[in-house]
Motif scaffolding. Structure first.
Motif, PDB file in Angstrom:
ATOM      1  N   PRO A   1       0.812  -1.223   0.000  1.00 33.24           N
ATOM      2  CA  PRO A   1       0.000   0.000   0.000  1.00 33.24           C
ATOM      3  C   PRO A   1       0.849   1.279   0.000  1.00 33.24           C
ATOM      4  O   PRO A   1       0.470   2.268  -0.633  1.00 33.24           O
ATOM      5  N   LEU A   2       1.992   1.257   0.683  1.00 30.80           N
ATOM      6  CA  LEU A   2       2.852   2.442   0.679  1.00 30.80           C
ATOM      7  C   LEU A   2       3.398   2.745  -0.715  1.00 30.80           C
ATOM      8  O   LEU A   2       3.573   3.902  -1.088  1.00 30.80           O
ATOM      9  N   PHE A   3       3.671   1.699  -1.495  1.00 34.61           N
ATOM     10  CA  PHE A   3       4.114   1.909  -2.870  1.00 34.61           C
ATOM     11  C   PHE A   3       3.010   2.605  -3.674  1.00 34.61           C
ATOM     12  O   PHE A   3       3.298   3.486  -4.482  1.00 34.61           O
ATOM     13  N   LEU A   4       1.758   2.223  -3.454  1.00 37.44           N
ATOM     14  CA  LEU A   4       0.654   2.886  -4.165  1.00 37.44           C
ATOM     15  C   LEU A   4       0.480   4.333  -3.702  1.00 37.44           C
ATOM     16  O   LEU A   4       0.187   5.214  -4.519  1.00 37.44           O
ATOM     17  N   VAL A   5       0.675   4.583  -2.428  1.00 35.07           N
ATOM     18  CA  VAL A   5       0.643   5.971  -1.931  1.00 35.07           C
ATOM     19  C   VAL A   5       1.728   6.782  -2.625  1.00 35.07           C
ATOM     20  O   VAL A   5       1.501   7.921  -3.043  1.00 35.07           O
ATOM     21  N   ASN A   6       2.906   6.178  -2.779  1.00 36.34           N
ATOM     22  CA  ASN A   6       4.012   6.842  -3.462  1.00 36.34           C
ATOM     23  C   ASN A   6       3.628   7.171  -4.910  1.00 36.34           C
ATOM     24  O   ASN A   6       3.925   8.266  -5.391  1.00 36.34           O
ATOM     25  N   VAL A   7       2.979   6.235  -5.589  1.00 30.40           N
ATOM     26  CA  VAL A   7       2.570   6.450  -6.978  1.00 30.40           C
ATOM     27  C   VAL A   7       1.617   7.644  -7.064  1.00 30.40           C
ATOM     28  O   VAL A   7       1.833   8.565  -7.864  1.00 30.40           O
ATOM     29  N   VAL A   8       0.587   7.635  -6.250  1.00 26.59           N
ATOM     30  CA  VAL A   8      -0.412   8.707  -6.294  1.00 26.59           C
ATOM     31  C   VAL A   8       0.219  10.046  -5.912  1.00 26.59           C
ATOM     32  O   VAL A   8       0.005  11.063  -6.586  1.00 26.59           O
ATOM     33  N   ALA A   9       1.011  10.056  -4.846  1.00 28.05           N
ATOM     34  CA  ALA A   9       1.649  11.302  -4.403  1.00 28.05           C
ATOM     35  C   ALA A   9       2.579  11.849  -5.480  1.00 28.05           C
ATOM     36  O   ALA A   9       2.579  13.060  -5.756  1.00 28.05           O
ATOM     37  N   GLY A  10       3.359  10.985  -6.108  1.00 28.75           N
ATOM     38  CA  GLY A  10       4.275  11.435  -7.155  1.00 28.75           C
ATOM     39  C   GLY A  10       3.535  12.080  -8.319  1.00 28.75           C
ATOM     40  O   GLY A  10       3.946  13.133  -8.822  1.00 28.75           O
ATOM     41  N   VAL A  11       2.430  11.473  -8.734  1.00 32.03           N
ATOM     42  CA  VAL A  11       1.655  12.020  -9.852  1.00 32.03           C
ATOM     43  C   VAL A  11       1.009  13.348  -9.462  1.00 32.03           C
ATOM     44  O   VAL A  11       1.062  14.326 -10.216  1.00 32.03           O
ATOM     45  N   VAL A  12       0.419  13.400  -8.281  1.00 32.09           N
ATOM     46  CA  VAL A  12      -0.255  14.632  -7.829  1.00 32.09           C
ATOM     47  C   VAL A  12       0.751  15.780  -7.694  1.00 32.09           C
ATOM     48  O   VAL A  12       0.496  16.902  -8.158  1.00 32.09           O
ATOM     49  N   ILE A  13       1.886  15.515  -7.094  1.00 34.84           N
ATOM     50  CA  ILE A  13       2.889  16.579  -6.914  1.00 34.84           C
ATOM     51  C   ILE A  13       3.466  16.996  -8.267  1.00 34.84           C
ATOM     52  O   ILE A  13       3.732  18.180  -8.499  1.00 34.84           O
ATOM     53  N   ALA A  14       3.654  16.051  -9.190  1.00 28.13           N
ATOM     54  CA  ALA A  14       4.160  16.383 -10.526  1.00 28.13           C
ATOM     55  C   ALA A  14       3.189  17.316 -11.255  1.00 28.13           C
ATOM     56  O   ALA A  14       3.609  18.299 -11.883  1.00 28.13           O
ATOM     57  N   ILE A  15       1.903  16.998 -11.169  1.00 24.53           N
ATOM     58  CA  ILE A  15       0.900  17.870 -11.803  1.00 24.53           C
ATOM     59  C   ILE A  15       0.932  19.255 -11.160  1.00 24.53           C
ATOM     60  O   ILE A  15       0.924  20.280 -11.858  1.00 24.53           O
TER      61      ILE A  15
END
Length: 139
Positions: free
Chosen positions: A36-50
């Motif tokens: 689950p932490l890896f998925l949090v990382n995925v979502v956070a990375g995309v949101v911060i990139a946008i």
């Protein structure tokens, strides 16, 4: 120059997010807590990139630094003493790529933050606005 740095940081954020997504698909999804932490990382990375390319604010730069530092810190912990029962060994290209992208987030995010004119005054002003709004609600 600032926009070019913002694009590079956004690409690094997306690179880290993609790496963690691919690792999640390769089996990390089956590991308690880490999956689950890896998925949090995925979502956070995309949101911060946008946010990095859409909103020129010091908070986004701070988020990019924090994202890189927390992700890299978690990985370094997993390399040394282990993290939630997972002990990594630094032997894949994905690990190299993730480390590079996270260092880019930290270093270039800091460069963007430091280059910001009147950073202290801007942060102070933003915090005062937030505190005034909060004080108005409590009355």
């Amino acid at each position: 120059m600032t926009w070019a740095l913002r694009i590079v940081v956004a690409v690094a954020l997306l690179g880290s997010a993609l790496t963690h997504y691919l690792l999640w698909q390769d089996g990390f999804k089956d590991i308690d807590i880490i999956g689950p932490l890896f998925l949090v990382n995925v979502v956070a990375g995309v949101v911060i990139a946008i946010a990095m390319v859409r909103w020129s604010h010091w908070l986004v730069e701070l988020l990019a630094i924090g994202f890189g530092a927390v992700t890299l810190g978690g990985y370094l912990i997993s390399l040394t003493v282990g993290l939630f029962g997972v002990r990594e060994q630094f032997q894949t290209q994905a690990e190299v790529w993730a480390m590079v992208t996270e260092v880019v987030c930290i270093v270039l995010g800091a460069v963007l933050l430091i280059r910001r004119p009147n950073l202290v005054g801007t942060v102070r002003g933003d915090l005062q606005k937030v505190l005034k709004r909060g004080a108005g609600r409590s009355q």
